[in-house]
Write a protein that holds these residues in place. Structure first.
Motif, PDB file in Angstrom:
ATOM      1  N   ARG A  12     -10.096  10.179 -11.874  1.00  0.00           N
ATOM      2  CA  ARG A  12      -9.126   8.690 -11.820  1.00  0.00           C
ATOM      3  C   ARG A  12      -9.517   8.289 -10.387  1.00  0.00           C
ATOM      4  NH1 ARG A  12      -5.490  12.007 -12.434  1.00  0.00           N
ATOM      5  NH2 ARG A  12      -5.127  11.271 -14.929  1.00  0.00           N
ATOM      6  N   GLY A  13      -9.014   7.473  -9.669  1.00  0.00           N
ATOM      7  CA  GLY A  13      -8.858   6.492  -8.609  1.00  0.00           C
ATOM      8  C   GLY A  13     -10.459   6.198  -7.521  1.00  0.00           C
ATOM      9  N   ILE A  14     -10.321   7.484  -6.173  1.00  0.00           N
ATOM     10  CA  ILE A  14     -11.228   7.194  -5.576  1.00  0.00           C
ATOM     11  C   ILE A  14     -11.995   7.962  -5.913  1.00  0.00           C
ATOM     12  CG2 ILE A  14     -12.002   7.926  -3.331  1.00  0.00           C
ATOM     13  CD1 ILE A  14      -9.349   6.760  -2.175  1.00  0.00           C
ATOM     14  N   GLY A 177      -6.789   3.824   3.752  1.00  0.00           N
ATOM     15  CA  GLY A 177      -5.683   3.027   3.670  1.00  0.00           C
ATOM     16  C   GLY A 177      -4.833   2.612   2.812  1.00  0.00           C
ATOM     17  N   PRO A 178      -4.382   1.685   2.467  1.00  0.00           N
ATOM     18  CA  PRO A 178      -3.380   1.230   1.244  1.00  0.00           C
ATOM     19  C   PRO A 178      -4.200   0.715   0.334  1.00  0.00           C
ATOM     20  CG  PRO A 178      -2.848  -0.531   3.407  1.00  0.00           C
ATOM     21  CD  PRO A 178      -3.690   0.697   3.972  1.00  0.00           C
ATOM     22  N   ILE A 179      -4.998   1.104  -0.034  1.00  0.00           N
ATOM     23  CA  ILE A 179      -5.844   1.833  -1.577  1.00  0.00           C
ATOM     24  C   ILE A 179      -4.562   1.422  -2.624  1.00  0.00           C
ATOM     25  CG2 ILE A 179      -7.805   2.375  -2.536  1.00  0.00           C
ATOM     26  CD1 ILE A 179      -7.849   1.814   0.478  1.00  0.00           C
ATOM     27  N   ARG A 180      -5.130   0.160  -3.739  1.00  0.00           N
ATOM     28  CA  ARG A 180      -3.934   0.349  -4.472  1.00  0.00           C
ATOM     29  C   ARG A 180      -4.993   1.630  -6.114  1.00  0.00           C
ATOM     30  NH1 ARG A 180      -0.780  -3.212  -7.990  1.00  0.00           N
ATOM     31  NH2 ARG A 180       0.187  -2.042  -8.936  1.00  0.00           N
ATOM     32  N   ARG A 203      -3.971  -7.398   2.051  1.00  0.00           N
ATOM     33  CA  ARG A 203      -4.336  -7.319   0.874  1.00  0.00           C
ATOM     34  C   ARG A 203      -4.561  -5.672   0.415  1.00  0.00           C
ATOM     35  NH1 ARG A 203      -9.381  -5.777  -1.323  1.00  0.00           N
ATOM     36  NH2 ARG A 203     -11.012  -6.304   0.245  1.00  0.00           N
ATOM     37  N   LEU A 204      -4.140  -5.056  -0.564  1.00  0.00           N
ATOM     38  CA  LEU A 204      -4.674  -3.488  -0.657  1.00  0.00           C
ATOM     39  C   LEU A 204      -5.768  -3.217  -1.565  1.00  0.00           C
ATOM     40  CD1 LEU A 204      -1.743  -2.421  -2.951  1.00  0.00           C
ATOM     41  CD2 LEU A 204      -1.983  -2.895  -0.258  1.00  0.00           C
TER      42      LEU A 204
END
Length: 243
Positions: A12-14, A177-180, A203-204
């Motif tokens: 999932r994610g990055i 940084g801030p990644i959703r 924004r994220l």
């Protein structure tokens, strides 16, 4: 040049976004994660992708999986070290077991990965490694002492590996940084909005935006870049409020 890229933390994610991005660019992609869902994620990427379950902190899992990847897709010529865990706890309340587990996954997992994949990486000339750190490596934030320590360690390891293996293996780092991602799901919408407001872009970021940076560093367009850390944070690290 493309080849076979092994991405950790890819369920999932990055990690998942990076696997999709690299597969779209013609790479063979091996997705590694402790979560069995990684098998299904890989299946959705087509015949050039395979999913493997394993723990990045276990050298035996690395030997098993790199052997399987080599048999299924070919030697690993690109490594994206992305797996992580975090325990948001102040150091005075953190257990030694939690501290050690975060080091084992976030930092030592990269050691195991590079060490195991090195024969294929060196044979590729150049092999490519991208290590996923964080802006936590550079800024003090509450309640994440072990996570921050591991992420800072990864930036130092990036430079060391780049020097050690020279022209044979390019090694770079991204610092999101801030990644959703799913880690934000425990926060309220107001908390998320406050974090977004602390970036210059307001924004994220998305996992796809980090994946694009990773794809650049692992690709031929970054052929003269090694030992670098690319910050992907929407300007979070360059803006601060002062009344």
């Amino acid at each position: 040049m493309t080849g076979t890229a092994l991405i950790t933390g890819a369920a999932r994610g990055i990690g998942e976004a990076t696997a999709r991005c690299l597969a779209g660019q013609g790479w063979q992609v091996a997705l590694m994660d402790r979560d069995p869902e990684v098998i299904e994620v890989a299946a959705g990427l087509g015949s050039q992708a395979r999913g493997y379950t394993g723990d990045v902190s276990d050298p035996g899992d690395w030997e098993r999986i790199v052997g399987a990847v080599t048999a299924d897709l070919g030697p690993v010529t690109g490594l994206v070290s992305n797996a992580l865990i975090t325990d948001p706890t102040p150091i005075d309340r953190m257990t030694p077991e939690s501290w050690q587990r975060q080091l084992d996954v976030n930092l030592t997992g990269t050691f195991h990965g590079v060490r195991t994949c090195l024969p294929g990486l060196r044979a590729a000339r150049p092999g490519r490694v991208v290590i996923v750190s964080s802006v936590h490596a550079f800024f003090g934030l509450p309640d994440v002492p072990a996570y921050a320590a591991t992420k800072a360690g990864l930036t130092g390891l990036t430079r060391q590996l780049a020097v050690q293996y020279g022209s044979g293996v390019r090694v770079n780092c991204v610092a999101p940084g801030p990644i959703r991602t799913a880690q934000w799901d425990r926060l309220t919408e107001d908390e998320i909005a406050r974090s977004a407001a602390e970036t210059t872009l307001g924004r994220l970021g998305s996992p796809d935006e980090v994946a694009a940076a990773i794809a650049f560093l692992i690709g031929d367009d970054a052929s003269f870049i090694t030992g670098a850390t690319l910050t992907v944070d929407g300007g979070w690290s360059v803006t601060k409020n002062s009344s």
